[in-house]
Design an enzyme around this catalytic site. Sequence first.
Site, short mmCIF file in Angstrom:
data_model
loop_
_atom_site.label_atom_id
_atom_site.label_comp_id
_atom_site.label_asym_id
_atom_site.label_seq_id
_atom_site.Cartn_x
_atom_site.Cartn_y
_atom_site.Cartn_z
N ASP A 224 7.31 47.11 12.83
CA ASP A 224 6.38 47.06 11.70
C ASP A 224 5.70 45.70 11.70
O ASP A 224 6.30 44.68 12.07
CB ASP A 224 7.12 47.24 10.38
N ASP A 263 4.12 51.41 14.87
CA ASP A 263 4.98 51.95 13.82
C ASP A 263 4.30 51.67 12.48
O ASP A 263 3.13 52.00 12.31
CB ASP A 263 6.38 51.35 13.92
N ASP A 267 6.22 48.21 5.43
CA ASP A 267 7.29 49.07 4.92
C ASP A 267 8.16 48.29 3.95
O ASP A 267 8.49 47.11 4.19
CB ASP A 267 8.13 49.61 6.07
N ARG A 320 0.76 58.06 4.62
CA ARG A 320 1.67 57.07 4.04
C ARG A 320 0.93 55.90 3.40
O ARG A 320 1.09 54.75 3.80
CB ARG A 320 2.65 56.55 5.08
#
Length: 444
Positions: A224, A263, A267, A320
Amino acid sequence: MRTRIWHAHVGASVVGCTALVLGVTGTVAHAQGSHAQGSHVRDLGRETLAVGDGWGSEGAGTTGGAAATAGQVRTVATWAEFKAALQAGGDAPKIIKVKGVIDPVAEGCASFAAPGYDFDAYLEKYSPENWGLDTDLSGEPADSPEGLRAVSAASQDKAIKVEVPANTTIVGVGKGAGIRGGSLQIKGVDNVILRNLTIEAPLDCFPQWDPTDTDTGAWNSEYDAVVVYGSTHVWVDHNTLTDGRYPDSTLPTYFGRTYQQHDGLLDIVRGADHVTVSWNSVEDHDKTMLIGNSDSAGATDTGKLKVTLHHNKFEGIVERAPRVRFGQVDAYNNHFVVTEGQSYGYTFGVGASSQLYASDNAFSLPAGVSAAKTLKKWSEAPLTAENNYVNGRRTDLIAVHNAEIPAETLQSGAGWTPTLRTKVDPPRAVPGIVDGRAGAGKVR
């Protein structure tokens, strides 16, 4: 114990000691002026999250390294200097100013490759024709193509990941500062600020082929750009997060599947709590933002993952933005732009035990993309979605979703009402406000 130091967030409607009305509750807070008063030169590194500005302002608030001594303020121009600055002084307040673009992958992916690693040999051995689709690669020996790939991946992992300590502010100097290909791990700490940086998502040099992932196999990547893992009081503000030079559209295909090298962008997982994400430009990415990364993490995540997203621009995002599990997530005054011809899955993902409150947002959708797709149901969890506008018109996102996708009927009512809000702008005005002010180099 931290002493809270209040400064005005310029992106919020706080100037000097002017009273600030928070959301619809009528709560009033006050913020001191920033360091840019009088003849003083403004110092972004000393600025802190304003009172009442989202979940990150809860309790002691988020001050980052504002209390740093002169010896704990460093300007860095290389990745090596950046790593050294992060490690210096432990958890003592520190301000790290990034000048220019720092890049841990400047020498290219080949610099991480283990001796003997050969990608063509990897493709040859593990092709569906030769290997099949029934067995994963977990038992492969160290000298096999998969074993050598794993060693190469470990080398990249060590080079590009850095852990951000508590009580730290990382801020870009001017308009051209950035981190290219690094992974910022805000893990198990408290009180971190990240501002005014262009962050290009890491490109996984050595994705792994998993023949058993779906019926046709899939490439899986790591890294990430920013991960908030079990940390509290984090403010991510006025950054540009993007795939940059390597959008997914440029990635090759092997075995009939995209060679996925990205990725997440940002997050927030594993019991992280009290996070404000404001005035960022989030661009051209697929798996953008997870808030809660597992349906089975209730023991860790229940009662946490309180996150505010406001005045961010999401453009060219596949999915997302965010996908939510467990958390009380407040998303308001964001602008979501789906570009013509892009791949698009959904914006808000409603996951296990989530309590999403999405209001006063603006969506710009091209012809052929229905407002019903802005919501995606993963688990049975009610949400509030009020006063959102699609292409300039007020739209009941839940009603449109339920009418067009009855198999995924969503329930209305998140069960809570946000109180930690700065000025809520009219959603019709959001595109004009956010597009001009979100992202790195636009702190006012």
